[in-house]
Write a protein that holds these residues in place. Sequence first.
Motif, PDB file in Angstrom:
ATOM      1  N   LEU A  40     -10.998  -5.454  -1.173  1.00 49.70           N
ATOM      2  CA  LEU A  40     -12.258  -5.695  -0.473  1.00 49.70           C
ATOM      3  C   LEU A  40     -12.316  -4.767   0.734  1.00 49.70           C
ATOM      4  O   LEU A  40     -11.458  -4.822   1.614  1.00 49.70           O
ATOM      5  N   TRP A  41     -13.356  -3.904   0.721  1.00 48.23           N
ATOM      6  CA  TRP A  41     -13.527  -2.914   1.792  1.00 48.23           C
ATOM      7  C   TRP A  41     -14.347  -3.505   2.926  1.00 48.23           C
ATOM      8  O   TRP A  41     -15.245  -4.333   2.714  1.00 48.23           O
ATOM      9  N   TYR A  42     -14.036  -3.039   4.149  1.00 48.14           N
ATOM     10  CA  TYR A  42     -14.725  -3.506   5.346  1.00 48.14           C
ATOM     11  C   TYR A  42     -15.257  -2.306   6.111  1.00 48.14           C
ATOM     12  O   TYR A  42     -14.604  -1.251   6.186  1.00 48.14           O
ATOM     13  N   PHE A  43     -16.443  -2.463   6.694  1.00 46.90           N
ATOM     14  CA  PHE A  43     -17.040  -1.459   7.573  1.00 46.90           C
ATOM     15  C   PHE A  43     -17.244  -2.093   8.939  1.00 46.90           C
ATOM     16  O   PHE A  43     -17.959  -3.094   9.068  1.00 46.90           O
ATOM     17  N   ASN A  44     -16.558  -1.533   9.952  1.00 46.53           N
ATOM     18  CA  ASN A  44     -16.629  -2.099  11.315  1.00 46.53           C
ATOM     19  C   ASN A  44     -16.361  -3.604  11.303  1.00 46.53           C
ATOM     20  O   ASN A  44     -17.101  -4.394  11.900  1.00 46.53           O
ATOM     21  N   SER A  45     -15.328  -4.039  10.551  1.00 46.27           N
ATOM     22  CA  SER A  45     -14.841  -5.431  10.470  1.00 46.27           C
ATOM     23  C   SER A  45     -15.707  -6.349   9.626  1.00 46.27           C
ATOM     24  O   SER A  45     -15.375  -7.519   9.449  1.00 46.27           O
TER      25      SER A  45
ATOM     26  N   ILE B 127       0.859  -1.196   0.000  1.00 49.02           N
ATOM     27  CA  ILE B 127       0.000   0.000   0.000  1.00 49.02           C
ATOM     28  C   ILE B 127       0.883   1.230   0.000  1.00 49.02           C
ATOM     29  O   ILE B 127       1.742   1.407   0.882  1.00 49.02           O
ATOM     30  N   THR B 128       0.698   2.107  -0.990  1.00 54.32           N
ATOM     31  CA  THR B 128       1.490   3.340  -1.099  1.00 54.32           C
ATOM     32  C   THR B 128       0.749   4.563  -0.573  1.00 54.32           C
ATOM     33  O   THR B 128       1.370   5.563  -0.253  1.00 54.32           O
ATOM     34  N   GLN B 129      -0.575   4.529  -0.526  1.00 50.95           N
ATOM     35  CA  GLN B 129      -1.359   5.634   0.040  1.00 50.95           C
ATOM     36  C   GLN B 129      -2.524   5.042   0.820  1.00 50.95           C
ATOM     37  O   GLN B 129      -3.359   4.330   0.256  1.00 50.95           O
ATOM     38  N   GLN B 130      -2.565   5.317   2.114  1.00 49.77           N
ATOM     39  CA  GLN B 130      -3.587   4.772   2.981  1.00 49.77           C
ATOM     40  C   GLN B 130      -4.884   5.578   2.884  1.00 49.77           C
ATOM     41  O   GLN B 130      -4.857   6.785   2.585  1.00 49.77           O
ATOM     42  N   PRO B 131      -6.038   4.974   3.122  1.00 51.16           N
ATOM     43  CA  PRO B 131      -7.289   5.727   3.187  1.00 51.16           C
ATOM     44  C   PRO B 131      -7.274   6.666   4.395  1.00 51.16           C
ATOM     45  O   PRO B 131      -6.679   6.340   5.428  1.00 51.16           O
TER      46      PRO B 131
ATOM     47  N   ASN C  83      -3.117 -10.108  -3.816  1.00 49.25           N
ATOM     48  CA  ASN C  83      -2.751 -10.705  -5.104  1.00 49.25           C
ATOM     49  C   ASN C  83      -2.507 -12.189  -4.866  1.00 49.25           C
ATOM     50  O   ASN C  83      -2.794 -12.697  -3.775  1.00 49.25           O
ATOM     51  N   THR C  84      -2.000 -12.899  -5.830  1.00 48.00           N
ATOM     52  CA  THR C  84      -1.834 -14.354  -5.696  1.00 48.00           C
ATOM     53  C   THR C  84      -0.778 -14.740  -4.672  1.00 48.00           C
ATOM     54  O   THR C  84      -0.690 -15.896  -4.289  1.00 48.00           O
ATOM     55  N   SER C  85       0.033 -13.772  -4.240  1.00 47.35           N
ATOM     56  CA  SER C  85       1.102 -14.083  -3.294  1.00 47.35           C
ATOM     57  C   SER C  85       0.752 -13.721  -1.860  1.00 47.35           C
ATOM     58  O   SER C  85       1.524 -13.997  -0.952  1.00 47.35           O
ATOM     59  N   GLY C  86      -0.390 -13.095  -1.648  1.00 48.08           N
ATOM     60  CA  GLY C  86      -0.755 -12.740  -0.293  1.00 48.08           C
ATOM     61  C   GLY C  86      -1.649 -11.531  -0.246  1.00 48.08           C
ATOM     62  O   GLY C  86      -2.187 -11.082  -1.265  1.00 48.08           O
ATOM     63  N   SER C  87      -1.791 -10.974   0.940  1.00 47.96           N
ATOM     64  CA  SER C  87      -2.673  -9.829   1.133  1.00 47.96           C
ATOM     65  C   SER C  87      -2.110  -8.932   2.215  1.00 47.96           C
ATOM     66  O   SER C  87      -1.265  -9.342   3.015  1.00 47.96           O
ATOM     67  N   VAL C  88      -2.589  -7.674   2.227  1.00 48.34           N
ATOM     68  CA  VAL C  88      -2.187  -6.702   3.232  1.00 48.34           C
ATOM     69  C   VAL C  88      -3.405  -5.856   3.561  1.00 48.34           C
ATOM     70  O   VAL C  88      -4.249  -5.586   2.697  1.00 48.34           O
ATOM     71  N   THR C  89      -3.525  -5.456   4.820  1.00 43.85           N
ATOM     72  CA  THR C  89      -4.678  -4.697   5.283  1.00 43.85           C
ATOM     73  C   THR C  89      -4.270  -3.260   5.566  1.00 43.85           C
ATOM     74  O   THR C  89      -3.226  -3.008   6.184  1.00 43.85           O
ATOM     75  N   SER C  90      -5.100  -2.318   5.139  1.00 41.02           N
ATOM     76  CA  SER C  90      -4.813  -0.897   5.324  1.00 41.02           C
ATOM     77  C   SER C  90      -5.016  -0.475   6.763  1.00 41.02           C
ATOM     78  O   SER C  90      -5.516  -1.242   7.591  1.00 41.02           O
ATOM     79  N   VAL C  91      -4.638   0.785   7.049  1.00 39.96           N
ATOM     80  CA  VAL C  91      -4.979   1.364   8.339  1.00 39.96           C
ATOM     81  C   VAL C  91      -6.483   1.623   8.378  1.00 39.96           C
ATOM     82  O   VAL C  91      -7.165   1.607   7.345  1.00 39.96           O
ATOM     83  N   VAL C  92      -6.995   1.843   9.561  1.00 38.65           N
ATOM     84  CA  VAL C  92      -8.424   2.128   9.720  1.00 38.65           C
ATOM     85  C   VAL C  92      -8.670   3.610   9.501  1.00 38.65           C
ATOM     86  O   VAL C  92      -7.983   4.464  10.083  1.00 38.65           O
ATOM     87  N   ALA C  93      -9.623   3.945   8.623  1.00 34.65           N
ATOM     88  CA  ALA C  93     -10.046   5.333   8.393  1.00 34.65           C
ATOM     89  C   ALA C  93     -11.419   5.506   9.011  1.00 34.65           C
ATOM     90  O   ALA C  93     -12.323   4.681   8.777  1.00 34.65           O
ATOM     91  N   HIS C  94     -11.606   6.586   9.780  1.00 38.69           N
ATOM     92  CA  HIS C  94     -12.874   6.775  10.489  1.00 38.69           C
ATOM     93  C   HIS C  94     -13.744   7.803   9.773  1.00 38.69           C
ATOM     94  O   HIS C  94     -13.257   8.866   9.350  1.00 38.69           O
TER      95      HIS C  94
END
Length: 819
Positions: free
Chosen positions: A704-709, A676-680, A739-750
């Motif tokens: 894939l976006w998440y709202f309150n988990s 991730i190069t720019q966080q929400p 992607n096919t090699s894994g995943s990463v989760t962004s910081v939480v934006a309120h």
Amino acid sequence: MRTNSYPVFPALSRVGIGSSLALLLMVLSVRADMTIGPWVPLFKGVEHAVAHMTPGNGDANNQAVNVLRIDLTDPDIELQTTPPRTNYVAGSAETSAQTVSSFLAENKAQVAVNANFYSPVDAVGAGGALKVTGLHISRGFVVSSQETLTDSAAFLFTTNNQVTFIPTNFPPTNVTGIYTAVSGRYPLLIGGQSVANDRTSLIPGLQPRTAYGVTQDRRYLLLMTIDGRQSPYSDGSLDSQTAEWLLRFGAWDAVNMDGGGSTTMVAEDCQGNPAELNSSSYVAAYGRERYIGSHLGIHAKPLSTFISNIHVDSAGASATVTWVTETPATSLIEYGPSTAYGSTTPLDSNLDTSHQMTLGGLVPGTTNYFIIHAVADGVEYTAASCSVVTNTSIGIFPFSQVWRYQTNNLDGVAWTASGYDDSHWMGQGPGLLYAEDNPNVAPKGTGLPPYNGGIGKIPITYYFRTHFTFTNSTAGVTLSFSNYLDDGAVFYLNGVEIQRVRMPSAPQVITNTTLANGANDKNACGGDAITTCPVLFTVSGSTISGLVKGDNVLAVELHNFNAGSPDAVFGTALNYSPGPQEVLLAPIIMDQPASIAVDAGKPATFAATASGTDPLVYAWFFNGARIPGASSFTYTIPAVTPGNAGNYQVTVSNMVGVVTSQVAVLTVNGGTPPVITQQPASTTVVTGQPASFAVSATGATGYLWYFNSGAIAGATAPGYSIPAAAAGNAGDYKVVVSNTSGSVTSVVAHLTVTGPPKLTLTPSTAEKSILSWTGTGFILQQSGLESKPPVWVDVPGPVVAAPYTVTNSGPYRFFRLRN
């Protein structure tokens, strides 16, 4: 029908992984013909594994191995040996003789196995007094002391299951504080090294074996049986082979316990009854377990109580399972010829608390394992793993079969022939037919003459006849007779003699006055045909060539042991086994799965081919855990990720046995998860305003976006927008980038959602007033009175933030805010 209770955790990898094994691998010979199945949990802290050896690599014998692994660190595990008998006498009458199954049932243990040697062997019936050999402590009571060097290899346990191993407990150690203790004939392992010597063994040759062991860290107690005297199923084991199996299962110290006909391992089944895990040679020879004097039981908690009241009704090729769940649930059953299962019933998506399913395609006379899965409120529950033995033979008639009977002298009369008219005989009456007052003779059906509520002098010989209908092919059929006889008998099928029991051998002619030459054992049976003393035999081939499709007559003459005998008992249950259809072959893996290296994102396929009697059931494992749904001879991962790298194996099973493949290693080349190069960013909007979040990432192919988990349906783009925010949209937002090699989760934006903006005009001086408002992201507009309707224009600037200074001179003006 027999059911076994085996509760199931995710399968652990077979022995060969673990720090304590590193030193052992140097002393273990490589045997491609020794296979170990996965650990299958039976109860909390109790696991079971099955292993086999088939001829090859210098070994000419078959071995069937069962092992229980007991977690001594589990606080709910309690060990219990055979308690002292009621009329205890040290050194002579220490324990009461009973089978391992009856010990388990009486003491409400979950698993049990035979333990110390004892004496005398096979000299007393159930409940008889026995002396235990070597140290034997039951719940703190010293039932048997260590009196000599014989049988002095001992395991001692405290109340919290801390274990001490003593290879030679003589002179005997102080047993203060010891809660449980067992002893065997001699050690097999000391400090991870085999001390077995086949040339000098006190119990030489291939024998059924029972052995106990503990791991180096003292966490696990291993209880092992190796079946024997049942070729070609299992021939038995040498001491050296027993030691090698123990090493393979992770033992560090081990002892050879009582074996032979005593070797028995049982578990509480899913209906609360004892069921054998191994195949006892004593049962194979005598139709029942041996009465022994020393047992070890394990008390453990169930895995789950959500699924209960499991009941199984078996037939030749199917079994019907019923159960209940605590709350309404969906369910399905995995089943197959081993605990690798391989077959699955269709999912029952109905939410019910009472359930019923049928397991189809089973092979008559085989053990089949099953496990129930249920889902309620999104939570999955798993029951105890169970097993059911489908009927080996098919019933023709039970002990309650109706017979005609006669006491007249029938010498010279063709009373056994099919066409003989027995309508003038006495009866008809159901079995058991008896002149007997022993309450342990059961089930009593019809009293025999002369019988007036008691017993007295009776005839030497009784004659019995019954008809039965046989509807199937007679080719290759075996008839199985289970009988209660007091004392001897001769059996005839359609006029032809087929069996003598405790009678003079042919060619001696049997007459009305011929006496039986044997009786029920006085020690084991009290001389009577009690329920624990059936007479079993089978007949086949030319002996029963007179069996016909249709009506058949079975005739039996019952003879007493002496002319003044006061009692007589007769009853027979008849079953049959169809003729053999084929030679059954255990599975053999012909082509092993191969290790492969695959680029990230590419497919990977493992394959194994096997031979053996169909159906062959395949089950694939990843790092020792079974892969759900992987039940083909191939297993494919469509697009590998680094998380797929590891060890893969397959088990192949059928009604004869199970074999485990070699390990195939999957290596995943290259590929890195996205970055991730720019966080929400967090944001605040007024009710009704749009709100949006965005992320930038390199190497990403999925979002894939998440709202309150909770995942937001359809939110699979780099950005996520809300057209008109409401109070319910306020909360935490994040995105998982993959992607096919894994995943990463962004910081939480309120997201903060405020109410509608409020404009306030506050006089500041005589010439000026201050205009302020709540909220952000608005543009200030104005309109004059001359405009009808009003025309709104942006205040020059434009003005996008409060405060704003307004002059009090000039025409009246109105202000508002727009988005």
